[in-house]
Design a protein around this motif. Structure first.
Motif, PDB file in Angstrom:
ATOM      1  N   GLY A 135      11.259  10.394   1.256  1.00 23.94           N
ATOM      2  CA  GLY A 135      10.132  10.792   0.419  1.00 23.94           C
ATOM      3  C   GLY A 135       9.760   9.754  -0.616  1.00 23.94           C
ATOM      4  O   GLY A 135      10.139   8.586  -0.537  1.00 23.94           O
ATOM      5  N   GLN A 136       9.007  10.181  -1.613  1.00 23.81           N
ATOM      6  CA  GLN A 136       8.590   9.297  -2.702  1.00 23.81           C
ATOM      7  C   GLN A 136       8.563  10.078  -4.006  1.00 23.81           C
ATOM      8  O   GLN A 136       8.377  11.292  -4.013  1.00 23.81           O
ATOM      9  CB  GLN A 136       7.206   8.706  -2.439  1.00 23.81           C
ATOM     10  CG  GLN A 136       7.165   7.707  -1.291  1.00 23.81           C
ATOM     11  CD  GLN A 136       5.859   6.929  -1.270  1.00 23.81           C
ATOM     12  OE1 GLN A 136       5.499   6.286  -2.252  1.00 23.81           O
ATOM     13  NE2 GLN A 136       5.163   6.987  -0.155  1.00 23.81           N
ATOM     14  N   ALA A 137       8.728   9.369  -5.099  1.00 26.24           N
ATOM     15  CA  ALA A 137       8.644   9.961  -6.437  1.00 26.24           C
ATOM     16  C   ALA A 137       8.420   8.820  -7.421  1.00 26.24           C
ATOM     17  O   ALA A 137       8.514   7.643  -7.063  1.00 26.24           O
ATOM     18  CB  ALA A 137       9.917  10.742  -6.777  1.00 26.24           C
ATOM     19  N   THR A 138       8.138   9.165  -8.657  1.00 25.87           N
ATOM     20  CA  THR A 138       7.930   8.161  -9.699  1.00 25.87           C
ATOM     21  C   THR A 138       9.189   8.020 -10.532  1.00 25.87           C
ATOM     22  O   THR A 138       9.715   9.008 -11.052  1.00 25.87           O
ATOM     23  CB  THR A 138       6.759   8.563 -10.617  1.00 25.87           C
ATOM     24  OG1 THR A 138       5.570   8.689  -9.817  1.00 25.87           O
ATOM     25  CG2 THR A 138       6.530   7.511 -11.697  1.00 25.87           C
ATOM     26  N   ALA A 139       9.668   6.796 -10.652  1.00 26.26           N
ATOM     27  CA  ALA A 139      10.865   6.540 -11.462  1.00 26.26           C
ATOM     28  C   ALA A 139      10.472   6.399 -12.934  1.00 26.26           C
ATOM     29  O   ALA A 139       9.528   5.671 -13.244  1.00 26.26           O
ATOM     30  CB  ALA A 139      11.552   5.263 -10.989  1.00 26.26           C
ATOM     31  N   PRO A 140      11.151   7.078 -13.840  1.00 25.38           N
ATOM     32  CA  PRO A 140      10.856   6.901 -15.268  1.00 25.38           C
ATOM     33  C   PRO A 140      11.203   5.491 -15.706  1.00 25.38           C
ATOM     34  O   PRO A 140      12.050   4.827 -15.101  1.00 25.38           O
ATOM     35  CB  PRO A 140      11.752   7.940 -15.943  1.00 25.38           C
ATOM     36  CG  PRO A 140      12.866   8.170 -14.982  1.00 25.38           C
ATOM     37  CD  PRO A 140      12.274   8.012 -13.610  1.00 25.38           C
ATOM     38  N   ASP A 141      10.537   5.013 -16.766  1.00 31.13           N
ATOM     39  CA  ASP A 141      10.831   3.672 -17.283  1.00 31.13           C
ATOM     40  C   ASP A 141      12.263   3.573 -17.797  1.00 31.13           C
ATOM     41  O   ASP A 141      12.910   2.533 -17.673  1.00 31.13           O
ATOM     42  CB  ASP A 141       9.856   3.312 -18.407  1.00 31.13           C
ATOM     43  CG  ASP A 141       8.435   3.116 -17.899  1.00 31.13           C
ATOM     44  OD1 ASP A 141       8.280   2.800 -16.708  1.00 31.13           O
ATOM     45  OD2 ASP A 141       7.495   3.293 -18.685  1.00 31.13           O
ATOM     46  N   PRO A 174       0.842  -1.199   0.000  1.00 32.03           N
ATOM     47  CA  PRO A 174       0.000   0.000   0.000  1.00 32.03           C
ATOM     48  C   PRO A 174       0.871   1.240   0.000  1.00 32.03           C
ATOM     49  O   PRO A 174       2.033   1.194   0.416  1.00 32.03           O
ATOM     50  CB  PRO A 174      -0.771  -0.134   1.320  1.00 32.03           C
ATOM     51  CG  PRO A 174       0.110  -0.962   2.198  1.00 32.03           C
ATOM     52  CD  PRO A 174       0.821  -1.918   1.279  1.00 32.03           C
ATOM     53  N   PRO A 175       0.356   2.373  -0.493  1.00 34.11           N
ATOM     54  CA  PRO A 175       1.151   3.602  -0.491  1.00 34.11           C
ATOM     55  C   PRO A 175       1.496   4.025   0.929  1.00 34.11           C
ATOM     56  O   PRO A 175       0.691   3.876   1.847  1.00 34.11           O
ATOM     57  CB  PRO A 175       0.234   4.620  -1.174  1.00 34.11           C
ATOM     58  CG  PRO A 175      -1.138   4.049  -1.057  1.00 34.11           C
ATOM     59  CD  PRO A 175      -0.990   2.563  -1.039  1.00 34.11           C
ATOM     60  N   LEU A 176       2.707   4.534   1.106  1.00 37.69           N
ATOM     61  CA  LEU A 176       3.176   4.960   2.422  1.00 37.69           C
ATOM     62  C   LEU A 176       3.163   6.475   2.509  1.00 37.69           C
ATOM     63  O   LEU A 176       3.414   7.161   1.519  1.00 37.69           O
ATOM     64  CB  LEU A 176       4.601   4.450   2.660  1.00 37.69           C
ATOM     65  CG  LEU A 176       4.765   2.930   2.605  1.00 37.69           C
ATOM     66  CD1 LEU A 176       6.236   2.574   2.702  1.00 37.69           C
ATOM     67  CD2 LEU A 176       3.987   2.268   3.708  1.00 37.69           C
ATOM     68  N   PRO A 177       2.887   7.048   3.682  1.00 34.76           N
ATOM     69  CA  PRO A 177       2.897   8.509   3.813  1.00 34.76           C
ATOM     70  C   PRO A 177       4.300   9.056   3.689  1.00 34.76           C
ATOM     71  O   PRO A 177       5.274   8.402   4.058  1.00 34.76           O
ATOM     72  CB  PRO A 177       2.358   8.727   5.238  1.00 34.76           C
ATOM     73  CG  PRO A 177       2.694   7.459   5.968  1.00 34.76           C
ATOM     74  CD  PRO A 177       2.585   6.355   4.953  1.00 34.76           C
ATOM     75  N   LEU A 178       4.409  10.261   3.152  1.00 36.36           N
ATOM     76  CA  LEU A 178       5.704  10.935   3.068  1.00 36.36           C
ATOM     77  C   LEU A 178       6.195  11.286   4.461  1.00 36.36           C
ATOM     78  O   LEU A 178       5.414  11.681   5.325  1.00 36.36           O
ATOM     79  CB  LEU A 178       5.584  12.220   2.244  1.00 36.36           C
ATOM     80  CG  LEU A 178       5.408  12.054   0.743  1.00 36.36           C
ATOM     81  CD1 LEU A 178       5.124  13.412   0.131  1.00 36.36           C
ATOM     82  CD2 LEU A 178       6.654  11.464   0.117  1.00 36.36           C
ATOM     83  N   PRO A 179       7.508  11.155   4.707  1.00 37.12           N
ATOM     84  CA  PRO A 179       8.039  11.593   6.000  1.00 37.12           C
ATOM     85  C   PRO A 179       7.850  13.097   6.156  1.00 37.12           C
ATOM     86  O   PRO A 179       7.795  13.828   5.177  1.00 37.12           O
ATOM     87  CB  PRO A 179       9.533  11.244   5.904  1.00 37.12           C
ATOM     88  CG  PRO A 179       9.655  10.318   4.754  1.00 37.12           C
ATOM     89  CD  PRO A 179       8.519  10.608   3.844  1.00 37.12           C
ATOM     90  N   ARG A 180       7.766  13.554   7.387  1.00 40.56           N
ATOM     91  CA  ARG A 180       7.643  14.989   7.623  1.00 40.56           C
ATOM     92  C   ARG A 180       8.965  15.673   7.334  1.00 40.56           C
ATOM     93  O   ARG A 180       9.978  15.028   7.211  1.00 40.56           O
ATOM     94  CB  ARG A 180       7.184  15.218   9.066  1.00 40.56           C
ATOM     95  CG  ARG A 180       5.776  14.676   9.290  1.00 40.56           C
ATOM     96  CD  ARG A 180       5.282  14.918  10.692  1.00 40.56           C
ATOM     97  NE  ARG A 180       3.940  14.382  10.859  1.00 40.56           N
ATOM     98  CZ  ARG A 180       3.292  14.404  12.014  1.00 40.56           C
ATOM     99  NH1 ARG A 180       3.851  14.909  13.094  1.00 40.56           N
ATOM    100  NH2 ARG A 180       2.072  13.896  12.077  1.00 40.56           N
ATOM    101  N   ALA A 202      15.402  21.886  -6.380  1.00 39.51           N
ATOM    102  CA  ALA A 202      14.015  21.687  -6.800  1.00 39.51           C
ATOM    103  C   ALA A 202      13.348  20.535  -6.068  1.00 39.51           C
ATOM    104  O   ALA A 202      12.137  20.562  -5.819  1.00 39.51           O
ATOM    105  CB  ALA A 202      13.956  21.454  -8.304  1.00 39.51           C
ATOM    106  N   GLY A 203      14.074  19.499  -5.715  1.00 38.56           N
ATOM    107  CA  GLY A 203      13.478  18.341  -5.059  1.00 38.56           C
ATOM    108  C   GLY A 203      13.357  18.538  -3.567  1.00 38.56           C
ATOM    109  O   GLY A 203      14.271  19.049  -2.918  1.00 38.56           O
ATOM    110  N   SER A 204      12.220  18.121  -3.002  1.00 33.22           N
ATOM    111  CA  SER A 204      12.010  18.255  -1.560  1.00 33.22           C
ATOM    112  C   SER A 204      12.292  16.960  -0.815  1.00 33.22           C
ATOM    113  O   SER A 204      12.083  16.877   0.394  1.00 33.22           O
ATOM    114  CB  SER A 204      10.565  18.694  -1.288  1.00 33.22           C
ATOM    115  OG  SER A 204       9.653  17.728  -1.787  1.00 33.22           O
ATOM    116  N   SER A 205      12.747  15.922  -1.525  1.00 34.18           N
ATOM    117  CA  SER A 205      13.092  14.642  -0.903  1.00 34.18           C
ATOM    118  C   SER A 205      14.176  13.969  -1.724  1.00 34.18           C
ATOM    119  O   SER A 205      14.443  14.343  -2.877  1.00 34.18           O
ATOM    120  CB  SER A 205      11.861  13.732  -0.809  1.00 34.18           C
ATOM    121  OG  SER A 205      11.458  13.302  -2.102  1.00 34.18           O
TER     122      SER A 205
END
Length: 369
Positions: A116-122, A8-14, A78-81
């Protein structure tokens, strides 16, 4: 197998919290899993290395004038995680910008960036050159009429560029497992990416000194295909990339150094030798996390490795650099069929001797009766 797609999706850390450099890997260091390589603690403690230029006497800090003339790159803030920064690196096509952004991302992680989390490109972004061909279409340096040393360095630069993206893909793709794996996993692979970016810089610099640049010669895409095959299983990723692909670097390093010495290019040979020495940490940290993941799954690590290699169709080819692999901690019976057969034969001989001793003791006992 801890498949990513079933979680399941996990919450982003604070928000980011300042951390001591070592605390990012604290959970890993406290693990009961063995540390295969004694240098792993020191590797984890080391600050981000600014020795990104190869000077007259070896690695040194980058020249400010060189940095000022570098091509523009995406905003490192630009990235926050860490995962967002990794995705940004993967989406950056210019190789040198990718390398500099990697160093900025790892430095920000050490300063307190969350996973944090992000989407990895293919597929990672790539420049228009080099031309990508199949392995069968790869030509020799003689066919291309380029010097052997430049040909070898170009191939090695391509390996390092892929290695940067492989490490970041591991960080980004498995970020949803952060609660399971802990921050130490992501600290280690972000550090691997930073090391690889430095190695790419060294090779690119040496190519330029020889009158070439990355992109001047065709390359193949085998490494990324191996990465893509293991995108849904963290145990497979660890088996296929650090324990097979990067371990091959341990095997090839000494041979490449000797070829460059034989060619008369001692400067390039020194760079390759230093890179091969530093790759030991990457194989070792891959083994460390593979053992830990197997422990989490309650599975035997040796059997799991062999099952994964078979499942993903990975070929284990020698000749093997046994001393380097032993130092990294990879058991020989995992990858060397001949060693496994010899070990089985020796074990059978021991069993036979024990059986003879038992029979002799029985005969002695019957005579005494």
């Amino acid at each position: 197998m801890l498949p990513l797609r079933r979680l399941p999706p996990l919450p982003l850390p604070r928000g980011p919290a300042p951390r001591r450099l070592l605390s990012a890997a604290a959970s890993a260091a406290a693990s009961p899993s063995p540390l295969p390589w004694p240098g792993l603690h020191a590797w984890r403690r080391a600050p981000p290395s600014d020795l990104r230029t190869w000077g007259p006497d070896g690695p040194c800090a980058s020249d400010a004038e060189e940095a000022a003339g570098a091509p523009p790159e995406p905003d490192a803030g630009a990235g926050s995680s860490l995962a967002e920064m990794g995705a940004l690196v993967l989406s950056t096509a210019d190789p040198l910008a990718k390398a500099r952004l990697t160093h900025a991302a790892f430095s920000r992680w050490v300063a307190g960036l969350p996973v944090g989390q992000a989407t990895a490109p293919d597929h990672p972004a790539r420049p228009d050159k080099p031309l990508v061909v199949t392995q069968k279409e790869m030509t020799t340096h003689k066919e291309m009429r380029v010097p052997l040393n430049a040909y070898m360095l170009h191939n090695l630069a391509h390996v390092e560029l892929n290695a940067i993206d492989l490490a970041w893909d591991t960080v980004v793709r498995f970020a949803p497992l952060r609660d399971t794996l802990g921050d130490g996993f992501f600290a280690d692979f972000a550090r691997v990416a930073d090391d690889e970016s430095r190695h790419f810089r060294w090779y690119s610099q040496r190519l330029a000194e020889l009158g070439f640049s990355y992109g001047d010669m065709p390359v193949h895409n085998l490494l990324w295909r191996e990465c893509a095959k293991s995108s849904s299983d963290v145990s497979a990723r660890l088996a296929v990339i650090p324990l097979v692909q990067e371990a091959r670097g341990l095997d090839a390093g000494p041979r490449l150094v000797q070829r460059l010495f034989g060619f008369g290019d001692h400067r390039s040979a020194d760079i390759v030798a230093r890179v091969a020495e530093e790759e030991l940490a990457h194989v070792s940290v891959g083994l460390y996390w593979f053992l830990k993941v197997c422990q989490m799954m309650g599975r035997d690590s040796g059997d799991t490795f062999k099952d994964l290699i078979k499942e993903y169709g990975v070929v284990l080819k020698g000749p093997f650099n046994y001393p380097a692999r032993d130092e990294a901690g990879i058991p020989r019976e995992w990858y060397d069929e001949k060693f496994k057969q010899e070990s089985a034969q020796k074990l059978e001989e021991v069993h036979d001797r024990l059986a003879c001793i038992v029979e002799m003791e029985k005969e002695n006992a019957s005579l005494n009766d």
